[in-house]
Design a protein around this motif. Structure first.
Motif, mmCIF file in Angstrom:
data_model
loop_
_atom_site.group_PDB
_atom_site.id
_atom_site.type_symbol
_atom_site.label_atom_id
_atom_site.label_comp_id
_atom_site.label_asym_id
_atom_site.label_seq_id
_atom_site.Cartn_x
_atom_site.Cartn_y
_atom_site.Cartn_z
ATOM 1 N N ILE A 1 121.218 24.635 -3.640
ATOM 2 C CA ILE A 1 119.935 25.323 -3.853
ATOM 3 C C ILE A 1 119.022 24.999 -2.673
ATOM 4 N N VAL B 1 115.259 24.871 -1.318
ATOM 5 C CA VAL B 1 113.877 24.844 -1.827
ATOM 6 C C VAL B 1 112.965 24.699 -0.619
ATOM 7 N N GLN C 1 105.995 27.067 -3.973
ATOM 8 C CA GLN C 1 107.353 26.588 -3.737
ATOM 9 C C GLN C 1 108.338 27.718 -4.062
ATOM 10 N N THR D 1 112.573 28.880 -4.369
ATOM 11 C CA THR D 1 113.953 28.392 -4.444
ATOM 12 C C THR D 1 114.914 29.558 -4.213
#
Ligand SMILES: Nc1ncnc2c1ncn2[C@@H]1O[C@H](COP(=O)(O)OP(=O)(O)OP(=O)(O)O)[C@@H](O)[C@H]1O
Length: 481
Positions: free
Chosen positions: A26, A28, A38, A40
């Motif tokens: 993942i 981020v 933020q 992702t």
């Protein structure tokens, strides 16, 4: 399978600093200054990672790689389940950081081995608004290039050329096939692949008692027709960019196909619907008004609705259960019903007969939802459960027909609610005409044989799709089918 690695670096993007972490597949990233949002990104939604190039000062110069920057290309699923292309540009003063990120992410992406690498795409320049080539050039080509999929394009020159090519041509150089076109083009592709498999395995496709073989090559579909029901049911939208993303991502679903026979031969396989009476008449009539484009369906639909013809017939159907009740679950991504092992089911199949005068008889392999009919003719029919829904619409008044069409075009209504409609979940059915005859509409194409037998083959094809997301559907246009 992609291996687990950890990367953590602060990059710049324009004047902003971005902290980027890659862990557990993942990505981020967040900005160090407002807005502190933020974001992702799962590895499975990444298309590729590429170095950036410096601007050339002269046209004769070869493009030079910029050692300080790179771009992550990816997809984001937005409202209504549509996928959109996005890019994250990152810059760093240390070229080693840039190389390390590119190499690592490239390696992780190449671990997604189910993604297509060498794709053969058939384009039907004749279907829909006759813009399939433009659809491919505008929505397909750039994304395939970004994702590094090697595409070979084959433009069809005549009806059934795609089918004939697939039956006899070589696919050795390809790991996947796709088409740009409507349901008729998709049908050519599906029929060609199954008949090819019969030829390779020396199986008599005309023998109804012989199970049809399953082609192993995965199939992608980019909508370019008038209704594009199959794409809509697979992805929940007919957006071509979304269809291209589903191909690139390489995830797949198993799709049932239904084979249609007369006494001696296999006539055709269909993926969406085989429909007799009203929709058979509409297909026959609309084919003669192809010059009108997609509007021909509304024109012929209205004409045949007002004509209100009924057709006497007898339907023998093979059901799995003793009761008529169909399971009221819809087919969405990660569908439990399609995921069940078909052999595990305790099947108490039995034949029964229904006869009468019908406005329409339809065998729906999928829900047949489309933008004009958000629930479709068989809202609870599944992509890969080994059954089709047989929808019997009794002949009545023109008002009943209007109610049927209004119901079909209303996203809050389901066709089973109507008193003159009966739906059965069947594995097979057999139709005999008992009076004047209509024609069958088989995935939008006219079939002239009246007395037929149709049988489902469970998950015969592997189709590139993550399935239809559970989201609010688009507003309906009008009441045409
Ligand atoms: N080069 C071609 N020239 C003429 N017809 C073709 C050609 N290639 C394919 N076909 C046929 O064109 C017909 C129509 O194509 P298609 O189904 O893709 O479009 P459509 O009917 O507008 O869309 P939909 O079926 O989604 O409503 C199909 O029967 C297909 O077999």
């Amino acid at each position: 399978m992609a291996e687990d690695v950890v990367l953590l670096t602060t990059f710049t993007n324009g004047s902003k600093k971005i902290r980027v972490v890659f862990h557990n597949n993942i990505l981020v990233w967040d900005y160090e200054r407002p807005p502190f949002e933020q974001k992702t990104l799962n590895l499975e939604n990444m298309l590729s990672v590429k170095p950036n190039y410096l601007k050339c000062s002269h046209p004769s110069q070869d493009p030079q790689i910029d050692p300080f920057s790179f771009t992550i290309h990816y997809g984001v699923r937005e409202t209504l389940g549509k996928w959109k292309y996005k890019a994250l540009h990152l810059k760093h003063s240390d070229p080693l950081q840039v190389v390390s990120w590119i190499k690592t992410l490239e390696k992780q992406i190449s671990g997604l081995v189910h993604r297509p690498k060498s794709l053969l795409i058939f384009i039907n320049p004749f279907g829909g608004k006759r813009n399939s080539m433009d659809i491919y050039t505008k929505f397909g080509k750039p994304l395939f290039e970004i994702a590094g999929v090697d595409v070979t394009v084959n433009v069809s020159q005549r009806k059934d050329q795609i089918r004939d090519f697939l039956i006899n041509g070589s696919l050795d150089m390809f790991d996947s096939v796709a088409c740009v076109g409507g349901d008729g083009t998709v049908s050519e592709l599906f029929n060609g692949l199954v008949l090819r498999e019969c030829r390779l395995k020396n199986i008599d496709a005309d023998n109804i008692n012989t199970p049809l073989p399953s082609p192993q090559i995965p199939v992608g579909i980019i909508p370019g027709g008038s209704t594009d029901t199959i794409t809509y049911c697979l992805h929940g939208t007919t957006d071509p960019t979304t269809a291209v993303f589903h191909i690139i991502f390489g995830d797949s679903v198993g799709l049932d196909l239904v084979s249609v026979y007369n006494e001696n031969n296999l006539l055709k396989l269909f993926a969406s619907v085989l429909s007799y009476g009203y929709l058979g008449d509409v297909a026959y009539n609309s084919d003669r008004h192809r010059w009108m484009g997609p509007q021909r369906y509304n024109y012929s639909g209205l004409k045949k609705l007002l004509a209100n013809k009924g057709y006497r017939g007898e339907v023998a159907l093979l059901t799995n259960t003793e009761s008529n009740d169909i399971s009221r679950t819809k087919c969405f991504e990660n569908c439990d019903t399609c995921g069940k092992d078909g052999n595990e089911e305790v099947v108490k199949s039995q034949w029964r007969t229904v006869s009468g005068k019908f406005f329409m008889v339809s065998g729906a392999n999928i829900s047949c939802a489309c933008s004009q009919s958000p629930n479709g003719i068989a809202p609870y029919s599944h992509l890969g459960d080994g059954n089709m829904h047989l929808v019997l619409v009794k002949h009545g008044s023109i008002i009943d027909n209007l109610r049927l069409l209004l119901n079909l075009s209303n996203k809050k209504k389901h066709i089973e609610e109507l008193p003159f409609v009966e739906t059965y979940c069947v594995r097979e059915f057999c139709f005999r005409s008992r009076g004047s005859s209509s024609r069958w509409n088989c995935d939008g194409e006219v079939q002239h044989q009246t007395n037929i037998r149709a049988r489902v083959s469970r998950q015969l094809l592997t189709i590139y799709s993550r399935g239809r997301p559970k989201v609010e559907q688009e507003e309906t246009g009008c009441c045409g089918i």
